[in-house]
Design a protein around this motif. Structure first.
Motif, PDB file in Angstrom:
ATOM      1  N   GLU A   2       0.837  -1.201   0.000  1.00 26.41           N
ATOM      2  CA  GLU A   2       0.000   0.000   0.000  1.00 26.41           C
ATOM      3  C   GLU A   2       0.867   1.244   0.000  1.00 26.41           C
ATOM      4  O   GLU A   2       0.790   2.087   0.877  1.00 26.41           O
ATOM      5  CB  GLU A   2      -0.929  -0.013   1.219  1.00 26.41           C
ATOM      6  CG  GLU A   2      -2.036  -1.030   1.110  1.00 26.41           C
ATOM      7  CD  GLU A   2      -2.876  -0.897  -0.151  1.00 26.41           C
ATOM      8  OE1 GLU A   2      -3.234   0.234  -0.519  1.00 26.41           O
ATOM      9  OE2 GLU A   2      -3.137  -1.923  -0.798  1.00 26.41           O
ATOM     10  N   SER A  13       4.860   2.164 -13.535  1.00 27.92           N
ATOM     11  CA  SER A  13       3.531   1.650 -13.304  1.00 27.92           C
ATOM     12  C   SER A  13       3.226   1.875 -11.833  1.00 27.92           C
ATOM     13  O   SER A  13       4.105   1.724 -10.992  1.00 27.92           O
ATOM     14  CB  SER A  13       3.505   0.159 -13.654  1.00 27.92           C
ATOM     15  OG  SER A  13       2.202  -0.356 -13.541  1.00 27.92           O
ATOM     16  N   VAL A  16       0.465  -1.815  -7.076  1.00 30.22           N
ATOM     17  CA  VAL A  16      -0.844  -2.445  -6.852  1.00 30.22           C
ATOM     18  C   VAL A  16      -0.636  -3.643  -5.936  1.00 30.22           C
ATOM     19  O   VAL A  16       0.476  -4.126  -5.795  1.00 30.22           O
ATOM     20  CB  VAL A  16      -1.479  -2.907  -8.193  1.00 30.22           C
ATOM     21  CG1 VAL A  16      -1.833  -1.712  -9.061  1.00 30.22           C
ATOM     22  CG2 VAL A  16      -0.583  -3.868  -8.934  1.00 30.22           C
ATOM     23  N   ARG A  34     -12.260  -3.574  -8.256  1.00 34.36           N
ATOM     24  CA  ARG A  34     -11.213  -3.041  -9.130  1.00 34.36           C
ATOM     25  C   ARG A  34     -10.772  -4.045 -10.197  1.00 34.36           C
ATOM     26  O   ARG A  34     -10.074  -3.714 -11.149  1.00 34.36           O
ATOM     27  CB  ARG A  34     -10.004  -2.654  -8.276  1.00 34.36           C
ATOM     28  CG  ARG A  34      -9.511  -1.263  -8.606  1.00 34.36           C
ATOM     29  CD  ARG A  34      -8.252  -0.922  -7.879  1.00 34.36           C
ATOM     30  NE  ARG A  34      -7.434  -0.069  -8.745  1.00 34.36           N
ATOM     31  CZ  ARG A  34      -6.229   0.334  -8.450  1.00 34.36           C
ATOM     32  NH1 ARG A  34      -5.672  -0.026  -7.311  1.00 34.36           N
ATOM     33  NH2 ARG A  34      -5.559   1.091  -9.284  1.00 34.36           N
ATOM     34  N   TYR A  35     -11.146  -5.311  -9.993  1.00 36.17           N
ATOM     35  CA  TYR A  35     -10.735  -6.349 -10.955  1.00 36.17           C
ATOM     36  C   TYR A  35     -11.873  -6.765 -11.878  1.00 36.17           C
ATOM     37  O   TYR A  35     -11.673  -7.611 -12.738  1.00 36.17           O
ATOM     38  CB  TYR A  35     -10.206  -7.564 -10.194  1.00 36.17           C
ATOM     39  CG  TYR A  35      -8.963  -7.262  -9.393  1.00 36.17           C
ATOM     40  CD1 TYR A  35      -7.698  -7.353  -9.988  1.00 36.17           C
ATOM     41  CD2 TYR A  35      -9.036  -6.849  -8.066  1.00 36.17           C
ATOM     42  CE1 TYR A  35      -6.559  -7.049  -9.261  1.00 36.17           C
ATOM     43  CE2 TYR A  35      -7.902  -6.547  -7.340  1.00 36.17           C
ATOM     44  CZ  TYR A  35      -6.664  -6.648  -7.935  1.00 36.17           C
ATOM     45  OH  TYR A  35      -5.539  -6.346  -7.233  1.00 36.17           O
ATOM     46  N   GLN A 127       3.487  -4.886 -11.351  1.00 35.09           N
ATOM     47  CA  GLN A 127       2.560  -4.874 -12.476  1.00 35.09           C
ATOM     48  C   GLN A 127       3.037  -3.874 -13.512  1.00 35.09           C
ATOM     49  O   GLN A 127       4.008  -3.160 -13.287  1.00 35.09           O
ATOM     50  CB  GLN A 127       1.132  -4.515 -12.016  1.00 35.09           C
ATOM     51  CG  GLN A 127       0.156  -5.677 -12.038  1.00 35.09           C
ATOM     52  CD  GLN A 127       0.054  -6.380 -13.400  1.00 35.09           C
ATOM     53  OE1 GLN A 127       0.458  -5.865 -14.435  1.00 35.09           O
ATOM     54  NE2 GLN A 127      -0.476  -7.601 -13.385  1.00 35.09           N
ATOM     55  N   VAL A 130      -0.220   0.267 -15.225  1.00 39.91           N
ATOM     56  CA  VAL A 130      -1.185   0.863 -14.301  1.00 39.91           C
ATOM     57  C   VAL A 130      -0.872   2.351 -14.234  1.00 39.91           C
ATOM     58  O   VAL A 130       0.182   2.748 -13.724  1.00 39.91           O
ATOM     59  CB  VAL A 130      -1.108   0.226 -12.895  1.00 39.91           C
ATOM     60  CG1 VAL A 130      -2.168   0.840 -11.984  1.00 39.91           C
ATOM     61  CG2 VAL A 130      -1.301  -1.286 -12.990  1.00 39.91           C
ATOM     62  N   GLU A 133      -5.220   5.452 -10.361  1.00 37.26           N
ATOM     63  CA  GLU A 133      -5.765   4.719  -9.216  1.00 37.26           C
ATOM     64  C   GLU A 133      -7.182   4.219  -9.504  1.00 37.26           C
ATOM     65  O   GLU A 133      -7.717   3.392  -8.786  1.00 37.26           O
ATOM     66  CB  GLU A 133      -5.766   5.604  -7.965  1.00 37.26           C
ATOM     67  CG  GLU A 133      -4.372   5.944  -7.433  1.00 37.26           C
ATOM     68  CD  GLU A 133      -3.621   4.730  -6.891  1.00 37.26           C
ATOM     69  OE1 GLU A 133      -4.264   3.711  -6.564  1.00 37.26           O
ATOM     70  OE2 GLU A 133      -2.377   4.796  -6.828  1.00 37.26           O
ATOM     71  N   LEU A 137      -7.914  -3.429 -12.978  1.00 35.64           N
ATOM     72  CA  LEU A 137      -6.645  -4.152 -12.887  1.00 35.64           C
ATOM     73  C   LEU A 137      -6.753  -5.572 -13.435  1.00 35.64           C
ATOM     74  O   LEU A 137      -7.816  -6.179 -13.410  1.00 35.64           O
ATOM     75  CB  LEU A 137      -6.194  -4.227 -11.426  1.00 35.64           C
ATOM     76  CG  LEU A 137      -5.917  -2.888 -10.740  1.00 35.64           C
ATOM     77  CD1 LEU A 137      -5.537  -3.121  -9.278  1.00 35.64           C
ATOM     78  CD2 LEU A 137      -4.811  -2.127 -11.458  1.00 35.64           C
ATOM     79  N   ASP A 141       0.031 -11.078 -11.280  1.00 36.21           N
ATOM     80  CA  ASP A 141       1.249 -10.384 -10.857  1.00 36.21           C
ATOM     81  C   ASP A 141       2.281 -10.638 -11.934  1.00 36.21           C
ATOM     82  O   ASP A 141       2.149 -11.579 -12.718  1.00 36.21           O
ATOM     83  CB  ASP A 141       1.774 -10.965  -9.534  1.00 36.21           C
ATOM     84  CG  ASP A 141       0.738 -10.888  -8.419  1.00 36.21           C
ATOM     85  OD1 ASP A 141      -0.048  -9.918  -8.403  1.00 36.21           O
ATOM     86  OD2 ASP A 141       0.715 -11.806  -7.576  1.00 36.21           O
ATOM     87  N   GLN A 342      -3.062   3.123 -20.595  1.00 34.26           N
ATOM     88  CA  GLN A 342      -3.559   1.833 -20.131  1.00 34.26           C
ATOM     89  C   GLN A 342      -3.510   0.868 -21.312  1.00 34.26           C
ATOM     90  O   GLN A 342      -3.763   1.259 -22.450  1.00 34.26           O
ATOM     91  CB  GLN A 342      -5.000   2.020 -19.646  1.00 34.26           C
ATOM     92  CG  GLN A 342      -5.582   0.790 -19.024  1.00 34.26           C
ATOM     93  CD  GLN A 342      -6.986   1.046 -18.482  1.00 34.26           C
ATOM     94  OE1 GLN A 342      -7.458   2.174 -18.463  1.00 34.26           O
ATOM     95  NE2 GLN A 342      -7.637  -0.014 -18.043  1.00 34.26           N
TER      96      GLN A 342
END
Ligand code: OGA
Ligand code: NI
Length: 354
Positions: A2, A13, A16, A34-35, A127, A130, A133, A137, A141, A342
């Motif tokens: 975080e 990037s 994440v 977010r996914y 990642q 990205v 925010e 995503l 990984d 992106q």
């Protein structure tokens, strides 16, 4: 992970969370928002099951076999993708690469965090692509390193690799460079392009490796492992570490699932080769999907010209008055443009199209 996200520099990037940890620690039943990817084409259970990408036998190709030469040419024009067999990399080495890569991802998060991506740098564990925010995503990984030229290896990464991993990776790097040069040479022959142009662009070029780790997902049809994209590079050689399906290739508007073939590679044309071949060979969109049962790991090895190298449609292809279909650019400028957005489709290639 975080960390506070600073300004995005070109090529970087945002940090994440590790999806591998997310799956492990939360006994996940539902996917965090977010996914969830309404922006991606839906995942069908078994699209085009009978359709498969072409298969090229490298051993025969290099020996001058015409059938494999025409298969290669057709694959590069119509699919942008093919499986490569009889490539000469020993099963023993591939097994070492597979084993040590799995062990790498099995290390505790704290160990993997010893390979952090520095701000503005894609190399390391994390990642790519990205840039905000808010953006959705990928369910994956990755671990990314530049492997060639040797002088560009980041010693703060290489020196910390587990010994077996480093040994396997270095041997694999040599083998894949050799295969890539055989392939671009055969492509030049098929295109009636001066093979020296391929050598000038790629012999001393950049090789990098992106290892993709796709954890199992409780709701696989809501997420995407790797969003639809074309590879910005020259050539990509992909090793799938198991026979778990996941790679899909866009063919005439539909998604075709690539069926992994043990010890074979999946090769694809990147944007830079599309430009060099003046559009004859095509950099095709592809993506990776997830499944609920098991993890999937792949290693994409990319070959590109050096960063400062300028390229455009090959001189030998436009010598007799053929019209160039793309602008000339440098590898660095092309990548900066690609990485600043992106990941999505192959729209960036249009910015250098004439
Ligand atoms: C990539 C890629 C596909 C896969 O790394 O660019 O397209 O199956 N990977 O992991
Ligand atoms: Ni790709």
């Amino acid at each position: 992970m975080e960390e506070e996200a600073g300004a995005v520099s070109l090529g970087g990037s945002l940090p994440v969370p590790s999806v591998q940890e997310l799956v492990k620690t939360e006994q996940l039943k539902a996917v965090p928002s977010r996914y969830i990817r309404p922006d991606q084409d839906p995942i069908e259970s078994n699209p085009n099951a009978s359709l498969q990408i072409p298969v090229v036998n490298l051993d025969l190709l290099v020996a001058g076999d015409l059938e494999n030469a025409s298969k290669l040419d057709l694959a590069c024009r119509e699919w942008g993708f093919f499986q490569l067999t009889n490539h000469g990399v020993s099963k023993e080495l591939l097994d070492k690469v597979i084993r040590s890569t799995k062990e790498f991802f099995e290390m505790p998060l704290d160990e993997k965090k010893k390979f952090p991506q520095a701000a503005g740098d894609l190399e390391g564990y994390g990642q790519a692509f990205v840039v905000s925010e808010e953006q959705k995503l990928d369910w994956a990984d990755l671990f990314y390193v530049v492997t060639l030229p040797v002088r560009y290896r980041k010693l703060h990464l290489f020196n910390k690799f587990p010994v077996q991993y480093r040994i396997a990776l270095e041997a694999y790097s040599v083998e894949l460079k050799s295969i890539a040069m055989k392939l671009v040479n055969a492509m030049a022959k098929s295109l009636k392009m001066d093979p020296q142009e391929m050598i000038d662009l790629f012999q001393d070029g950049t090789q990098s490796m992106r290892t993709n780790y796709y954890p199992p997902c409780p709701e696989p049809d809501k997420v995407i492992g790797l969003a639809s994209h074309s590879d910005a590079v020259g050539l990509t050689i992909l090793l799938q570490l198991s026979d778990t399906e996941g790679l899909q290739v866009r063919k005439d508007g539909n998604w075709v699932t690539v069926r992994p073939s043990p010890y074979a590679f999946v090769v694809n044309i990147g944007d830079i080769l599309e430009i060099i071949t003046n559009g004859s060979y095509r950099s095709i969109e592809h993506r990776a999907i997830c499944n609920s049962a098991e993890e999937r790991i792949s290693i994409a090895t990319f070959l590109s010209p050096l960063m400062e190298q300028e390229f455009g449609p090959a001189a030998s292809l436009i010598a007799n008055g053929a019209r160039p279909n793309f602008l000339r650019t440098t590898t660095a400028d092309y990548y900066k443009g690609v990485y600043a957005r992106q990941l999505g489709g192959k729209s960036y290639l249009d910015t250098v199209r004439l």
